[in-house]
Motif scaffolding. Sequence first.
Motif, PDB file in Angstrom:
ATOM      1  N   LEU A  44      67.207  -3.886  92.682  1.00  0.00           N
ATOM      2  CA  LEU A  44      67.564  -3.607  94.075  1.00  0.00           C
ATOM      3  C   LEU A  44      66.330  -3.647  94.976  1.00  0.00           C
ATOM      4  O   LEU A  44      66.349  -4.262  96.052  1.00  0.00           O
ATOM      5  CB  LEU A  44      68.248  -2.254  94.178  1.00  0.00           C
ATOM      6  CG  LEU A  44      68.601  -1.794  95.581  1.00  0.00           C
ATOM      7  CD1 LEU A  44      69.690  -2.661  96.170  1.00  0.00           C
ATOM      8  CD2 LEU A  44      69.013  -0.351  95.557  1.00  0.00           C
ATOM      9  N   ALA A  45      65.253  -3.026  94.532  1.00  0.00           N
ATOM     10  CA  ALA A  45      64.017  -3.019  95.327  1.00  0.00           C
ATOM     11  C   ALA A  45      63.458  -4.432  95.463  1.00  0.00           C
ATOM     12  O   ALA A  45      63.037  -4.846  96.553  1.00  0.00           O
ATOM     13  CB  ALA A  45      62.991  -2.101  94.675  1.00  0.00           C
ATOM     14  N   LEU A  47      65.101  -7.330  95.295  1.00  0.00           N
ATOM     15  CA  LEU A  47      65.956  -8.128  96.172  1.00  0.00           C
ATOM     16  C   LEU A  47      65.802  -7.714  97.634  1.00  0.00           C
ATOM     17  O   LEU A  47      65.834  -8.559  98.530  1.00  0.00           O
ATOM     18  CB  LEU A  47      67.410  -8.020  95.728  1.00  0.00           C
ATOM     19  CG  LEU A  47      67.726  -8.687  94.387  1.00  0.00           C
ATOM     20  CD1 LEU A  47      69.165  -8.408  93.991  1.00  0.00           C
ATOM     21  CD2 LEU A  47      67.444 -10.165  94.419  1.00  0.00           C
ATOM     22  N   ALA A  48      65.607  -6.421  97.880  1.00  0.00           N
ATOM     23  CA  ALA A  48      65.385  -5.957  99.246  1.00  0.00           C
ATOM     24  C   ALA A  48      64.077  -6.520  99.801  1.00  0.00           C
ATOM     25  O   ALA A  48      64.027  -6.978 100.950  1.00  0.00           O
ATOM     26  CB  ALA A  48      65.377  -4.438  99.293  1.00  0.00           C
ATOM     27  N   MET A  49      63.016  -6.516  99.000  1.00  0.00           N
ATOM     28  CA  MET A  49      61.733  -7.063  99.448  1.00  0.00           C
ATOM     29  C   MET A  49      61.832  -8.564  99.695  1.00  0.00           C
ATOM     30  O   MET A  49      61.287  -9.083 100.668  1.00  0.00           O
ATOM     31  CB  MET A  49      60.634  -6.762  98.426  1.00  0.00           C
ATOM     32  CG  MET A  49      60.252  -5.307  98.361  1.00  0.00           C
ATOM     33  SD  MET A  49      58.827  -4.949  97.319  1.00  0.00           S
ATOM     34  CE  MET A  49      59.224  -5.761  95.792  1.00  0.00           C
ATOM     35  N   THR A  51      64.551 -10.256 100.487  1.00  0.00           N
ATOM     36  CA  THR A  51      65.370 -10.464 101.678  1.00  0.00           C
ATOM     37  C   THR A  51      64.547 -10.242 102.935  1.00  0.00           C
ATOM     38  O   THR A  51      64.624 -11.017 103.894  1.00  0.00           O
ATOM     39  CB  THR A  51      66.586  -9.523 101.663  1.00  0.00           C
ATOM     40  OG1 THR A  51      67.344  -9.775 100.482  1.00  0.00           O
ATOM     41  CG2 THR A  51      67.458  -9.717 102.886  1.00  0.00           C
ATOM     42  N   PHE A  52      63.738  -9.194 102.944  1.00  0.00           N
ATOM     43  CA  PHE A  52      62.874  -8.923 104.086  1.00  0.00           C
ATOM     44  C   PHE A  52      61.873 -10.053 104.270  1.00  0.00           C
ATOM     45  O   PHE A  52      61.605 -10.490 105.392  1.00  0.00           O
ATOM     46  CB  PHE A  52      62.142  -7.592 103.893  1.00  0.00           C
ATOM     47  CG  PHE A  52      61.284  -7.220 105.053  1.00  0.00           C
ATOM     48  CD1 PHE A  52      61.852  -6.769 106.238  1.00  0.00           C
ATOM     49  CD2 PHE A  52      59.905  -7.311 104.973  1.00  0.00           C
ATOM     50  CE1 PHE A  52      61.064  -6.422 107.322  1.00  0.00           C
ATOM     51  CE2 PHE A  52      59.113  -6.966 106.045  1.00  0.00           C
ATOM     52  CZ  PHE A  52      59.688  -6.522 107.226  1.00  0.00           C
ATOM     53  N   HIS A  55      63.611 -13.055 105.713  1.00  0.00           N
ATOM     54  CA  HIS A  55      63.903 -12.773 107.123  1.00  0.00           C
ATOM     55  C   HIS A  55      62.668 -13.022 107.985  1.00  0.00           C
ATOM     56  O   HIS A  55      62.762 -13.633 109.054  1.00  0.00           O
ATOM     57  CB  HIS A  55      64.381 -11.329 107.272  1.00  0.00           C
ATOM     58  CG  HIS A  55      64.657 -10.928 108.676  1.00  0.00           C
ATOM     59  ND1 HIS A  55      65.771 -11.362 109.350  1.00  0.00           N
ATOM     60  CD2 HIS A  55      63.966 -10.150 109.535  1.00  0.00           C
ATOM     61  CE1 HIS A  55      65.760 -10.857 110.576  1.00  0.00           C
ATOM     62  NE2 HIS A  55      64.677 -10.116 110.705  1.00  0.00           N
TER      63      HIS A  55
END
Length: 66
Positions: A44-45, A47-49, A51-52, A55
């Motif tokens: 999760l961490a 994939l969040a990084m 994605t950021f 972006h």
Amino acid sequence: MAILAMPQLKRAWHYDPASPENVRYYGIAPSVKLTYAFYYLALLAFLAMMTFGIHDMLEPLRGGTR
């Protein structure tokens, strides 16, 4: 999605804790459960990084200034 989930919900509502497959499934050692939880949180961490990061990389293409 709700229609596809109905069979699984029906099984969850009629849960039998004495069933052999449920005993095996829920009889996993706590250390294994914690290891899997750690892996999911790490994923999760990650994939969040990512994605950021994507972006931020796409921001100039959309005409934004940061």
